[in-house]
Structure formats: structure tokens, C-alpha cells
Scaffold this active site. Structure first.
Site, PDB file in Angstrom:
ATOM      1  N   ASP A  18      -3.040   0.664  -5.746  1.00 21.62           N
ATOM      2  CA  ASP A  18      -4.314   0.008  -6.014  1.00 21.62           C
ATOM      3  C   ASP A  18      -4.923  -0.358  -4.656  1.00 21.62           C
ATOM      4  O   ASP A  18      -4.237  -0.345  -3.626  1.00 21.62           O
ATOM      5  CB  ASP A  18      -4.056  -1.230  -6.869  1.00 21.62           C
ATOM      6  N   ASP A  20      -8.020  -3.109  -4.015  1.00 20.93           N
ATOM      7  CA  ASP A  20      -8.363  -4.533  -3.882  1.00 20.93           C
ATOM      8  C   ASP A  20      -7.197  -5.422  -4.307  1.00 20.93           C
ATOM      9  O   ASP A  20      -6.714  -5.319  -5.434  1.00 20.93           O
ATOM     10  CB  ASP A  20      -9.590  -4.861  -4.741  1.00 20.93           C
ATOM     11  N   ASP A 179      -1.396  -5.016  -8.217  1.00 20.20           N
ATOM     12  CA  ASP A 179      -1.335  -6.479  -8.232  1.00 20.20           C
ATOM     13  C   ASP A 179      -1.796  -7.080  -9.554  1.00 20.20           C
ATOM     14  O   ASP A 179      -1.968  -8.295  -9.637  1.00 20.20           O
ATOM     15  CB  ASP A 179      -2.198  -7.049  -7.099  1.00 20.20           C
TER      16      ASP A 179
END
Length: 232
Positions: A18, A20, A179
Site C-alpha cells: 500500500d 498512504d 496498514d
């Protein structure tokens, strides 16, 4: 590190990241973009922590959440606000964005180990590429897939599967690192193992999201992968 149970794991041929909250802390730039958009409607600015809670789901969802938090739901005006946001967003990509801890070290280690890597993000693809170029990370990556390259954003698996098609690696040989719950759901839908990092943008403790393993930062990724192999 917290290890999940009951899933088989083998050394991956590819790792998808991922962006961001995983590779970069982009929340300050995203906050600046949101507040420029709101200022154009004479609305007060939002705090960093408020905007951080809105990240995930792409720009359109960000715009919708920002106006709702300002007490001004957009309704049918969402399309127009999203069009206004597009150039604003592009002006706020790298000014305040920083690498998350351990990124360069982890990607260098994985590259030297011969593991293919890609980025899958709900951020627009050109924006993602500009950020990765800014930090000198594109040479590590065989695939960069943004939200506008697929029909369905994460938590759908589409971006992950497109990245794997570009890398020519099977899902069973791939690890997803993110996240958020969207990263877990997308990885599960694509039949991939998944590791989550603390310190990202999830509003739910990452230990509760059902990943195979949770670790503090990308500094821990090589040892985390070994931990999963040993536990398999």
C-alpha cells in the site's frame, strides 16, 4: 510482532505495498489539499487528525467525508467538488509528505534478495507515481497500480491482481503489506498473505484486523517474513 494463526506462508516471490500510511506519511499534504478545497467554499479548515481518519477509499470518498465533517454534505454536488479537488490534490503531493520508517532499507533489502515489488493504492496512478519518483523508489517497483486503473478500489482485489499480472507472479507466491482493513480484505479476496504495519491511518487497532502478522515498521519486515515462515 503479533502473529496470526492458521494460515500457510512460504517465502514470497513478490510483495505488494500500500502507499498512504505504509510507504509514505502523506496525511499532511492531503490535509493541505482538503483545506484548500474547503476554503474555496468558505468553510473552516479541518485538523490533521480529522483528515487522517478520512484517508482510504480514493479522492471522491475523501471529498465526501471532508464536507460531511464540515457540516455541509454535498449530495448531488459531489461530482463537481471532486472535479475541483483534482488539480488541488495534484498540487499537494510531495511538499509535506515523508517516507515512513524503514522504507528505503526494506526495499533495498528485498530488491537485493530478488523479490519483485509493486505498489497498489486507491490514490490516482499519476499521483502515486509522482510521489514514488520524488523519493527515488520507482526503480524498485515492477508495478504501480492506482485506483483509477481499476474498476473497483480496495478492499476489492482488482488492483492487487492487476499488479500481479504485470509482475507475472501468482497470488499464492505474494505478500501484501499495508496498514488498513481494506488491505487485509483485498489480500484475502486475492488469496494472499498479508502483514499490517502500526503507525498508519487505520482507526481500528491493526491487531484487530485479521492480518497474518502485525509489526511496528518496515524495519521489521524481513524478520516478520521469517517469523511467518517459521510458524507455517
Amino acid at each position: 510482532m503479533n502473529v496470526g494463526a492458521g494460515r500457510r506462508f512460504r517465502s514470497p516471490k513478490a510483495i505488494l505495498f500500500d502507499l498512504d500510511g505504509t510507504l509514505v506519511d502523506s496525511a499532511p499534504d492531503i490535509t493541505a489539499a482538503v483545506n484548500e478545497l474547503l476554503a474555496g467554499r468558505d468553510l473552516p479548515p479541518l485538523r490533521l487528525d480529522q483528515v487522517k481518519a478520512m484517508i482510504g477509499g480514493g479522492i471522491r470518498k475523501l471529498v465526501e467525508r471532508a464536507f460531511a465533517a464540515s457540516g455541509t454534505p454535498l449530495g448531488s454536488a459531489l461530482d463537481e467538488a471532486n472535479r475541483v479537488m483534482a488539480p488541488i490534490y495534484r498540487r499537494h503531493l510531495t511538499g509535506r509528505t515523508r517516507l515512513m520508517p524503514g522504507v528505503r532499507e526494506a526495499l533495498t533489502h528485498l530488491h537485493l534478495s530478488g523479490i519483485a515489488m509493486g505498489v497498489v493504492t486507491n490514490k490516482p496512478q499519476l499521483a502515486a507515481r509522482e510521489i514514488l519518483l520524488h523519493f527515488g523508489l520507482t526503480d524498485y517497483l515492477g508495478a504501480i497500480v492506482g485506483g483509477d486503473a481499476v474498476t473497483y478500489l480496495k478492499p476489492a482485489p482488482d488492483a492487487l491482481l492487476l499488479a500481479l499480472d504485470q509482475l507475472q507472479v501468482e497470488p499464492r507466491d505474494t505478500l501484501m503489506v499495508g496498514d488498513s482493513s481494506a488491505d487485509v480484505a483485498a489480500a484475502r479476496a486475492a488469496s494472499m498473505a498479508v502483514i499490517l504495519l502500526r503507525g498508519g491511518y487505520s482507526q481500528i487497532p491493526v491487531e484487530e484486523l485479521g492480518a497474518d502478522l502485525v509489526c511496528d515498521s518496515l524495519f521489521d519486515l524481513p524478520s516478520a517474513m521469517q517469523t511467518l515462515q517459521d510458524a507455517a
